[in-house]
Design a protein around this motif. Sequence first.
Motif, PDB file in Angstrom:
ATOM      1  N   PHE A  12       0.830  -1.197   0.000  1.00 54.45           N
ATOM      2  CA  PHE A  12       0.000   0.000   0.000  1.00 54.45           C
ATOM      3  C   PHE A  12       0.872   1.257   0.000  1.00 54.45           C
ATOM      4  CE2 PHE A  12      -2.735   3.104   2.303  1.00 54.45           C
ATOM      5  CZ  PHE A  12      -3.756   3.167   1.378  1.00 54.45           C
ATOM      6  N   ILE A  13       1.942   1.253   0.776  1.00 56.28           N
ATOM      7  CA  ILE A  13       2.842   2.410   0.827  1.00 56.28           C
ATOM      8  C   ILE A  13       3.532   2.616  -0.521  1.00 56.28           C
ATOM      9  CG2 ILE A  13       4.983   3.261   1.860  1.00 56.28           C
ATOM     10  CD1 ILE A  13       4.009   1.935   4.489  1.00 56.28           C
ATOM     11  N   PHE A  14       4.012   1.512  -1.133  1.00 54.50           N
ATOM     12  CA  PHE A  14       4.632   1.622  -2.454  1.00 54.50           C
ATOM     13  C   PHE A  14       3.635   2.113  -3.496  1.00 54.50           C
ATOM     14  CE2 PHE A  14       8.033  -1.601  -1.188  1.00 54.50           C
ATOM     15  CZ  PHE A  14       8.990  -0.617  -1.050  1.00 54.50           C
ATOM     16  N   ASP A  15       2.381   1.666  -3.393  1.00 53.59           N
ATOM     17  CA  ASP A  15       1.350   2.100  -4.327  1.00 53.59           C
ATOM     18  C   ASP A  15       1.065   3.589  -4.156  1.00 53.59           C
ATOM     19  OD1 ASP A  15      -0.631   1.618  -6.372  1.00 53.59           O
ATOM     20  OD2 ASP A  15      -2.138   1.840  -4.790  1.00 53.59           O
ATOM     21  N   CYS A  16       1.017   4.057  -2.921  1.00 55.36           N
ATOM     22  CA  CYS A  16       0.774   5.482  -2.667  1.00 55.36           C
ATOM     23  C   CYS A  16       1.883   6.348  -3.254  1.00 55.36           C
ATOM     24  CB  CYS A  16       0.665   5.740  -1.168  1.00 55.36           C
ATOM     25  SG  CYS A  16      -0.799   5.063  -0.402  1.00 55.36           S
ATOM     26  N   ILE A  17       3.121   5.941  -3.020  1.00 51.96           N
ATOM     27  CA  ILE A  17       4.257   6.707  -3.541  1.00 51.96           C
ATOM     28  C   ILE A  17       4.277   6.658  -5.070  1.00 51.96           C
ATOM     29  CG2 ILE A  17       6.784   6.807  -3.651  1.00 51.96           C
ATOM     30  CD1 ILE A  17       6.734   5.755  -0.722  1.00 51.96           C
ATOM     31  N   GLY A  18       4.076   5.467  -5.633  1.00 50.23           N
ATOM     32  CA  GLY A  18       4.063   5.319  -7.091  1.00 50.23           C
ATOM     33  C   GLY A  18       2.949   6.101  -7.749  1.00 50.23           C
ATOM     34  N   LEU A  19       1.768   6.080  -7.137  1.00 52.37           N
ATOM     35  CA  LEU A  19       0.628   6.816  -7.687  1.00 52.37           C
ATOM     36  C   LEU A  19       0.902   8.316  -7.678  1.00 52.37           C
ATOM     37  CD1 LEU A  19      -2.210   6.401  -8.826  1.00 52.37           C
ATOM     38  CD2 LEU A  19      -3.091   6.547  -6.514  1.00 52.37           C
ATOM     39  N   SER A  20       1.511   8.796  -6.616  1.00 48.60           N
ATOM     40  CA  SER A  20       1.851  10.222  -6.542  1.00 48.60           C
ATOM     41  C   SER A  20       2.852  10.608  -7.628  1.00 48.60           C
ATOM     42  CB  SER A  20       2.442  10.556  -5.173  1.00 48.60           C
ATOM     43  OG  SER A  20       1.519  10.277  -4.157  1.00 48.60           O
ATOM     44  N   VAL A  21       3.854   9.774  -7.841  1.00 54.66           N
ATOM     45  CA  VAL A  21       4.869  10.058  -8.860  1.00 54.66           C
ATOM     46  C   VAL A  21       4.259  10.033 -10.256  1.00 54.66           C
ATOM     47  CG1 VAL A  21       6.978   9.160  -9.930  1.00 54.66           C
ATOM     48  CG2 VAL A  21       6.789   9.276  -7.450  1.00 54.66           C
ATOM     49  N   ILE A  22       3.420   9.035 -10.534  1.00 56.16           N
ATOM     50  CA  ILE A  22       2.805   8.904 -11.858  1.00 56.16           C
ATOM     51  C   ILE A  22       1.904  10.102 -12.160  1.00 56.16           C
ATOM     52  CG2 ILE A  22       1.195   7.527 -13.223  1.00 56.16           C
ATOM     53  CD1 ILE A  22       3.529   5.887 -13.035  1.00 56.16           C
ATOM     54  N   VAL A  23       1.124  10.534 -11.171  1.00 54.02           N
ATOM     55  CA  VAL A  23       0.236  11.680 -11.382  1.00 54.02           C
ATOM     56  C   VAL A  23       1.050  12.947 -11.634  1.00 54.02           C
ATOM     57  CG1 VAL A  23      -1.421  13.186 -10.221  1.00 54.02           C
ATOM     58  CG2 VAL A  23      -1.735  10.731 -10.153  1.00 54.02           C
ATOM     59  N   THR A  60      -2.061   4.906 -14.195  1.00 58.91           N
ATOM     60  CA  THR A  60      -2.739   5.631 -13.130  1.00 58.91           C
ATOM     61  C   THR A  60      -4.046   4.946 -12.755  1.00 58.91           C
ATOM     62  OG1 THR A  60      -1.780   7.702 -13.892  1.00 58.91           O
ATOM     63  CG2 THR A  60      -3.672   7.874 -12.440  1.00 58.91           C
ATOM     64  N   LYS A  61      -4.797   4.503 -13.755  1.00 63.89           N
ATOM     65  CA  LYS A  61      -6.062   3.820 -13.478  1.00 63.89           C
ATOM     66  C   LYS A  61      -5.829   2.515 -12.720  1.00 63.89           C
ATOM     67  CE  LYS A  61      -8.478   5.683 -17.476  1.00 63.89           C
ATOM     68  NZ  LYS A  61      -9.065   5.382 -18.792  1.00 63.89           N
ATOM     69  N   ILE A  62      -4.838   1.759 -13.148  1.00 65.33           N
ATOM     70  CA  ILE A  62      -4.543   0.473 -12.492  1.00 65.33           C
ATOM     71  C   ILE A  62      -4.090   0.702 -11.055  1.00 65.33           C
ATOM     72  CG2 ILE A  62      -2.966  -1.494 -12.509  1.00 65.33           C
ATOM     73  CD1 ILE A  62      -3.023  -1.271 -15.607  1.00 65.33           C
ATOM     74  N   MET A  63      -3.201   1.666 -10.861  1.00 67.11           N
ATOM     75  CA  MET A  63      -2.706   1.928  -9.510  1.00 67.11           C
ATOM     76  C   MET A  63      -3.786   2.531  -8.613  1.00 67.11           C
ATOM     77  SD  MET A  63       1.210   3.118 -10.133  1.00 67.11           S
ATOM     78  CE  MET A  63       1.694   2.898  -8.431  1.00 67.11           C
ATOM     79  N   GLY A  64      -4.708   3.287  -9.200  1.00 69.59           N
ATOM     80  CA  GLY A  64      -5.831   3.820  -8.428  1.00 69.59           C
ATOM     81  C   GLY A  64      -6.754   2.721  -7.934  1.00 69.59           C
ATOM     82  N   VAL A  65      -7.041   1.762  -8.801  1.00 69.95           N
ATOM     83  CA  VAL A  65      -7.880   0.632  -8.398  1.00 69.95           C
ATOM     84  C   VAL A  65      -7.165  -0.184  -7.316  1.00 69.95           C
ATOM     85  CG1 VAL A  65      -8.856  -1.555  -9.197  1.00 69.95           C
ATOM     86  CG2 VAL A  65      -9.153   0.508 -10.572  1.00 69.95           C
ATOM     87  N   LEU A  66      -5.871  -0.423  -7.499  1.00 69.04           N
ATOM     88  CA  LEU A  66      -5.090  -1.147  -6.501  1.00 69.04           C
ATOM     89  C   LEU A  66      -5.086  -0.407  -5.167  1.00 69.04           C
ATOM     90  CD1 LEU A  66      -3.194  -3.564  -5.941  1.00 69.04           C
ATOM     91  CD2 LEU A  66      -1.303  -2.091  -6.633  1.00 69.04           C
ATOM     92  N   PHE A  68      -7.468   1.573  -3.934  1.00 61.20           N
ATOM     93  CA  PHE A  68      -8.754   1.413  -3.253  1.00 61.20           C
ATOM     94  C   PHE A  68      -8.963  -0.011  -2.744  1.00 61.20           C
ATOM     95  CE2 PHE A  68      -9.876   5.362  -5.470  1.00 61.20           C
ATOM     96  CZ  PHE A  68     -10.359   6.075  -4.382  1.00 61.20           C
ATOM     97  N   VAL A  69      -8.530  -1.008  -3.502  1.00 57.97           N
ATOM     98  CA  VAL A  69      -8.674  -2.402  -3.065  1.00 57.97           C
ATOM     99  C   VAL A  69      -7.829  -2.648  -1.818  1.00 57.97           C
ATOM    100  CG1 VAL A  69      -8.174  -4.789  -3.706  1.00 57.97           C
ATOM    101  CG2 VAL A  69      -9.337  -3.291  -5.316  1.00 57.97           C
ATOM    102  N   LEU A  70      -6.577  -2.190  -1.846  1.00 58.70           N
ATOM    103  CA  LEU A  70      -5.721  -2.371  -0.676  1.00 58.70           C
ATOM    104  C   LEU A  70      -6.254  -1.599   0.531  1.00 58.70           C
ATOM    105  CD1 LEU A  70      -2.139  -2.261  -2.215  1.00 58.70           C
ATOM    106  CD2 LEU A  70      -3.259  -4.207  -1.137  1.00 58.70           C
ATOM    107  N   ALA A  71      -6.795  -0.416   0.308  1.00 54.10           N
ATOM    108  CA  ALA A  71      -7.360   0.356   1.416  1.00 54.10           C
ATOM    109  C   ALA A  71      -8.543  -0.373   2.036  1.00 54.10           C
ATOM    110  CB  ALA A  71      -7.776   1.740   0.929  1.00 54.10           C
ATOM    111  N   LEU A  72      -9.388  -0.969   1.208  1.00 62.07           N
ATOM    112  CA  LEU A  72     -10.537  -1.714   1.728  1.00 62.07           C
ATOM    113  C   LEU A  72     -10.096  -2.973   2.469  1.00 62.07           C
ATOM    114  CD1 LEU A  72     -13.068  -1.409  -1.231  1.00 62.07           C
ATOM    115  CD2 LEU A  72     -13.224  -0.342   1.012  1.00 62.07           C
ATOM    116  N   VAL A  73      -9.129  -3.687   1.910  1.00 58.13           N
ATOM    117  CA  VAL A  73      -8.662  -4.919   2.554  1.00 58.13           C
ATOM    118  C   VAL A  73      -7.964  -4.612   3.874  1.00 58.13           C
ATOM    119  CG1 VAL A  73      -7.008  -6.818   2.322  1.00 58.13           C
ATOM    120  CG2 VAL A  73      -8.504  -6.239   0.416  1.00 58.13           C
ATOM    121  N   LEU A  74      -7.166  -3.570   3.905  1.00 59.62           N
ATOM    122  CA  LEU A  74      -6.472  -3.220   5.138  1.00 59.62           C
ATOM    123  C   LEU A  74      -7.407  -2.665   6.210  1.00 59.62           C
ATOM    124  CD1 LEU A  74      -3.196  -1.654   3.739  1.00 59.62           C
ATOM    125  CD2 LEU A  74      -3.427  -3.780   5.017  1.00 59.62           C
TER     126      LEU A  74
END
Length: 78
Positions: A12-23, A60-66, A68-74
């Motif tokens: 989740f942390i890697f996804d957050c950082i990656g999503l920020s960089v991609i955007v 961006t779309k793929i990482m955004g879905v990931l 939200f899924v990780l946020a819900l699971v966690l």
Amino acid sequence: MEILRTVLTVLFIFDCIGLSVIVLMQEGKSQGLGSIAGMADTYWGKNKGRSMEGTLVKVTKIMGVLFFVLALVLNLNF
């Protein structure tokens, strides 16, 4: 079970950082006065899905879905 939660948190942390960089890497959608003169209908405007910008949008779309899924699971209490 705690190991799974730790692994998902790290993911989740890697996804957050990656999503920020991609955007931040994406270009702005406003074309300024160039869009008035028809610049949006050029070759790059029509084939945007094959360009780097199109790839960034897909990632961006793929990482955004990931995200939200990780946020819900966690958020589940297991």
